[in-house]
Design a protein around this motif. Sequence first.
Motif, PDB file in Angstrom:
ATOM      1  N   VAL A   1      50.252  79.961 -34.493  1.00 41.92           N
ATOM      2  CA  VAL A   1      49.843  81.333 -34.190  1.00 41.92           C
ATOM      3  C   VAL A   1      48.337  81.442 -34.373  1.00 41.92           C
ATOM      4  O   VAL A   1      47.805  81.024 -35.399  1.00 41.92           O
ATOM      5  CB  VAL A   1      50.574  82.320 -35.133  1.00 41.92           C
ATOM      6  CG1 VAL A   1      49.857  83.647 -35.179  1.00 41.92           C
ATOM      7  CG2 VAL A   1      52.014  82.498 -34.687  1.00 41.92           C
ATOM      8  N   VAL A   2      47.641  81.954 -33.366  1.00 45.16           N
ATOM      9  CA  VAL A   2      46.201  82.226 -33.485  1.00 45.16           C
ATOM     10  C   VAL A   2      45.937  83.630 -32.970  1.00 45.16           C
ATOM     11  O   VAL A   2      46.403  83.994 -31.895  1.00 45.16           O
ATOM     12  CB  VAL A   2      45.343  81.235 -32.666  1.00 45.16           C
ATOM     13  CG1 VAL A   2      43.869  81.587 -32.806  1.00 45.16           C
ATOM     14  CG2 VAL A   2      45.570  79.815 -33.113  1.00 45.16           C
ATOM     15  N   SER A   3      45.216  84.411 -33.738  1.00 40.13           N
ATOM     16  CA  SER A   3      44.825  85.730 -33.243  1.00 40.13           C
ATOM     17  C   SER A   3      43.371  85.707 -32.803  1.00 40.13           C
ATOM     18  O   SER A   3      42.513  85.202 -33.517  1.00 40.13           O
ATOM     19  CB  SER A   3      45.006  86.785 -34.338  1.00 40.13           C
ATOM     20  OG  SER A   3      44.505  88.025 -33.859  1.00 40.13           O
ATOM     21  N   TYR A   4      43.128  86.248 -31.629  1.00 43.06           N
ATOM     22  CA  TYR A   4      41.754  86.443 -31.169  1.00 43.06           C
ATOM     23  C   TYR A   4      41.365  87.916 -31.196  1.00 43.06           C
ATOM     24  O   TYR A   4      40.256  88.267 -30.770  1.00 43.06           O
ATOM     25  CB  TYR A   4      41.573  85.894 -29.750  1.00 43.06           C
ATOM     26  CG  TYR A   4      41.488  84.388 -29.710  1.00 43.06           C
ATOM     27  CD1 TYR A   4      40.306  83.739 -30.017  1.00 43.06           C
ATOM     28  CD2 TYR A   4      42.601  83.622 -29.398  1.00 43.06           C
ATOM     29  CE1 TYR A   4      40.223  82.357 -30.004  1.00 43.06           C
ATOM     30  CE2 TYR A   4      42.529  82.236 -29.378  1.00 43.06           C
ATOM     31  CZ  TYR A   4      41.338  81.604 -29.680  1.00 43.06           C
ATOM     32  OH  TYR A   4      41.255  80.244 -29.669  1.00 43.06           O
ATOM     33  N   GLY A   5      42.275  88.779 -31.679  1.00 41.09           N
ATOM     34  CA  GLY A   5      41.939  90.197 -31.709  1.00 41.09           C
ATOM     35  C   GLY A   5      41.482  90.672 -30.342  1.00 41.09           C
ATOM     36  O   GLY A   5      42.082  90.336 -29.324  1.00 41.09           O
ATOM     37  N   GLU A   6      40.377  91.404 -30.329  1.00 41.45           N
ATOM     38  CA  GLU A   6      39.855  91.907 -29.048  1.00 41.45           C
ATOM     39  C   GLU A   6      38.744  91.021 -28.494  1.00 41.45           C
ATOM     40  O   GLU A   6      38.038  91.402 -27.565  1.00 41.45           O
ATOM     41  CB  GLU A   6      39.347  93.335 -29.216  1.00 41.45           C
ATOM     42  CG  GLU A   6      38.179  93.471 -30.201  1.00 41.45           C
ATOM     43  CD  GLU A   6      37.647  94.895 -30.305  1.00 41.45           C
ATOM     44  OE1 GLU A   6      38.017  95.570 -31.274  1.00 41.45           O
ATOM     45  OE2 GLU A   6      36.884  95.320 -29.424  1.00 41.45           O
ATOM     46  N   GLU A   7      38.585  89.821 -29.058  1.00 39.94           N
ATOM     47  CA  GLU A   7      37.412  89.005 -28.727  1.00 39.94           C
ATOM     48  C   GLU A   7      37.508  88.325 -27.363  1.00 39.94           C
ATOM     49  O   GLU A   7      36.508  87.885 -26.819  1.00 39.94           O
ATOM     50  CB  GLU A   7      37.190  87.942 -29.807  1.00 39.94           C
ATOM     51  CG  GLU A   7      37.096  88.479 -31.227  1.00 39.94           C
ATOM     52  CD  GLU A   7      35.992  89.501 -31.396  1.00 39.94           C
ATOM     53  OE1 GLU A   7      34.883  89.243 -30.915  1.00 39.94           O
ATOM     54  OE2 GLU A   7      36.254  90.559 -31.989  1.00 39.94           O
ATOM     55  N   ARG A   8      38.715  88.158 -26.827  1.00 35.66           N
ATOM     56  CA  ARG A   8      38.858  87.429 -25.558  1.00 35.66           C
ATOM     57  C   ARG A   8      39.638  88.246 -24.538  1.00 35.66           C
ATOM     58  O   ARG A   8      40.759  87.908 -24.174  1.00 35.66           O
ATOM     59  CB  ARG A   8      39.584  86.113 -25.808  1.00 35.66           C
ATOM     60  CG  ARG A   8      38.766  85.144 -26.618  1.00 35.66           C
ATOM     61  CD  ARG A   8      39.004  83.749 -26.113  1.00 35.66           C
ATOM     62  NE  ARG A   8      37.902  82.885 -26.477  1.00 35.66           N
ATOM     63  CZ  ARG A   8      38.056  81.617 -26.833  1.00 35.66           C
ATOM     64  NH1 ARG A   8      39.243  81.078 -26.864  1.00 35.66           N
ATOM     65  NH2 ARG A   8      36.997  80.897 -27.129  1.00 35.66           N
ATOM     66  N   PRO A   9      39.019  89.320 -24.051  1.00 35.43           N
ATOM     67  CA  PRO A   9      39.729  90.127 -23.051  1.00 35.43           C
ATOM     68  C   PRO A   9      39.845  89.376 -21.721  1.00 35.43           C
ATOM     69  O   PRO A   9      38.999  88.541 -21.404  1.00 35.43           O
ATOM     70  CB  PRO A   9      38.824  91.357 -22.900  1.00 35.43           C
ATOM     71  CG  PRO A   9      37.467  90.886 -23.291  1.00 35.43           C
ATOM     72  CD  PRO A   9      37.677  89.820 -24.335  1.00 35.43           C
ATOM     73  N   ILE A  10      40.900  89.674 -20.977  1.00 37.40           N
ATOM     74  CA  ILE A  10      41.035  89.130 -19.616  1.00 37.40           C
ATOM     75  C   ILE A  10      40.408  90.106 -18.635  1.00 37.40           C
ATOM     76  O   ILE A  10      39.652  89.733 -17.757  1.00 37.40           O
ATOM     77  CB  ILE A  10      42.520  88.924 -19.282  1.00 37.40           C
ATOM     78  CG1 ILE A  10      43.011  87.652 -19.954  1.00 37.40           C
ATOM     79  CG2 ILE A  10      42.711  88.860 -17.773  1.00 37.40           C
ATOM     80  CD1 ILE A  10      44.402  87.268 -19.538  1.00 37.40           C
ATOM     81  N   ALA A  11      40.743  91.380 -18.802  1.00 37.61           N
ATOM     82  CA  ALA A  11      40.199  92.415 -17.920  1.00 37.61           C
ATOM     83  C   ALA A  11      39.009  93.040 -18.626  1.00 37.61           C
ATOM     84  O   ALA A  11      39.076  93.371 -19.804  1.00 37.61           O
ATOM     85  CB  ALA A  11      41.259  93.469 -17.632  1.00 37.61           C
ATOM     86  N   MET A  12      37.902  93.204 -17.901  1.00 36.57           N
ATOM     87  CA  MET A  12      36.675  93.667 -18.536  1.00 36.57           C
ATOM     88  C   MET A  12      36.490  95.188 -18.471  1.00 36.57           C
ATOM     89  O   MET A  12      35.530  95.708 -19.000  1.00 36.57           O
ATOM     90  CB  MET A  12      35.453  92.985 -17.893  1.00 36.57           C
ATOM     91  CG  MET A  12      35.457  91.471 -18.030  1.00 36.57           C
ATOM     92  SD  MET A  12      35.751  90.899 -19.720  1.00 36.57           S
ATOM     93  CE  MET A  12      34.267  91.498 -20.522  1.00 36.57           C
TER      94      MET A  12
END
Lengths: 437, 209
Positions: free
Chosen positions: B178-189
């Motif tokens: 499990v890895v969380s990226y939080g809001e750091e890697r959005p797909i839609a900008m």
Amino acid sequence: MELQNLKHFIKLWALLAALLVSAGGQAALTIEITQGVQGALPIAVAPFKWEGKTAEPPVKIGGVIAADLHRSGRFTPLPVADMLSRPNESSRINFGDWRILGQEHLVVGTLRELGAGYEVRFKLYDVFRATQLTGYSIRTSGKRLRLTAHQISDIIYETILGEPGAFATRIAYVTEIRDSAGVRNYSLQVADSDGFNAKPILNSRHPLMSPSWSPDGARLAYVSFETGRPAIYIQEVVSGKRVLISHYPGLNSAPAWSPDGERLALVLSKGGNPDIYILDLDSRKLKRITRSFAIDTEPVWSPDGSAIVFTSDRGGRPQLYRISIRDGKVQRLTFEGRYNARASWSPDGKYIAMVNGDRGKYRIAVLELASGAMRVLTDTELDESPSFAPNGSMIIYATEIGQKGVLSAVSVDGRVHQRLMLQEGAAREPAWSPYMQ
Amino acid sequence: MVALYAVAIIFEDNKETTVMKALSKLLVTVVPLALVFGCATTDKTAGGDEDMAGAGAETEIVTPPPSVTEDTMGAEAIAAPGQDGGFMGDPLDDPDSLLSKRVIYFDFDRSEIKDEFRDIIEAHGQYLAENPGVRVVLEGHTDERGTREYNMGLGERRAKSVRRYMSVQGASFSQMDVVSYGEERPIAMGHDEDAWAENRRVEIVYPGR
């Protein structure tokens, strides 16, 4: 005092400083005042006399000071073009010239080149009483000239307003720039409080988060994803030397330095879900502080080190809680709004700034601890990461303007607003440094 | 069928390390979960696979072209190649398989699995159960609203929610990171509900595929 009579705000829209960068893709910051206080104090800062070998001084000291004072929102410096005379610190002052122009204070000075380094001399006058309030002679180096100017701004600010300035400080922040191939490049930057001298201290293809200053201003703790998962590092700002502090399975995030500099509060999820821990930096002993099935995160220390305020959704939605380090007693602090998170404690301990989410808008709010009064300070919609200036006058935060991440600052009374624009890319997660030692 | 299998697997995983008390507790929680989810599954799959396609068809994760490695060769043998005239090879590479869907979406500030994504998670969970040598990374993401560190916690909670559901299908915890990226890697900008909905997700990533 004077400021209390003010009834409304004015917009100044004055572009103050443009930071530019030589090479190396350093991010450039521009600071503008988007809202100042009506009746800010008139002050004249005469151009400093230059005594040196070159035609122009290496730094326009008077200009830096005037820009500092203007940016604080508490002063309106007189444009140089409007001055009737341009005295320096050895001149006889004709106070009548300045009274006619309605100036309450006057700053004069000289920058002199020495064999090695420089000498800056300045005097601050009360125009109406025709008296000198203070005056200094400061030896400095070429590298520190801007810093010296900021220190003079601090002296002027404190002499006139009776409270310390925070011009000779720095801000850390994270930038994200997408290159032409769409690859995200992250950078942890440190700039002077006026946006100049921005320098990356870490560049990465992976997200960087949550910079936190050590109390002596010499080091930054932060979260980096460079290993593919979040880990906490501590890096010396000047030397770049760094150590890996925490790399447990799961989250390693939200580092916050204790006021004595000996411990780091942080968030680990190795126990099943995110909880607050305290790491003793010397012994590396880890102590678990919260134990809940909720998300407990974003710890900040009280200025006296006796308590931590953190975000928790233990009540169903994120709200701020305070836990006593001594006995572990927990008390909920926020009740207004559905979402209150990411606290920043004012240096005097009286206020907590936070992100307040209500009806889909996330804004910076301040809670006065004594009265429990909450006050929303901003009018934007996606505010994040508030951080108090070390003198408690301003709160810097991140927000979105025109689809772009920018840094802004607001005074604790909500009257002064500044915007810090990056030339390229998006800026976020600002952390205002303590006073530099 | 599914329910019983899940209970057995989890029981076995914990046998060596956990005391009886914890085991009985686990059974109490796992059995009802498995029963509920198991039933829901049967109903859902009966409805046909097409229903599932609506979920994020325009936000398919682009994965690198499949490469045949020793690992996948091993998996092929188990995958019953050519069954009902369909895809030959590892079902992970079958574009018509539920396994080709690797993004699970969530409601704002929530981490519960929504009904329409259960079949996808079940398919991955069962695939992992049948291929104990395969590992997966569950990447938790959030939209940009709220604070970054809270969103780190929320992203992790979403990924763990998917992990728990997969484990009930028989996948072992040791197979799932499990890895969380939080809001750091959005797909839609963007900064609207459409963009936010795309960004509130867990990505099921098979490393190297």
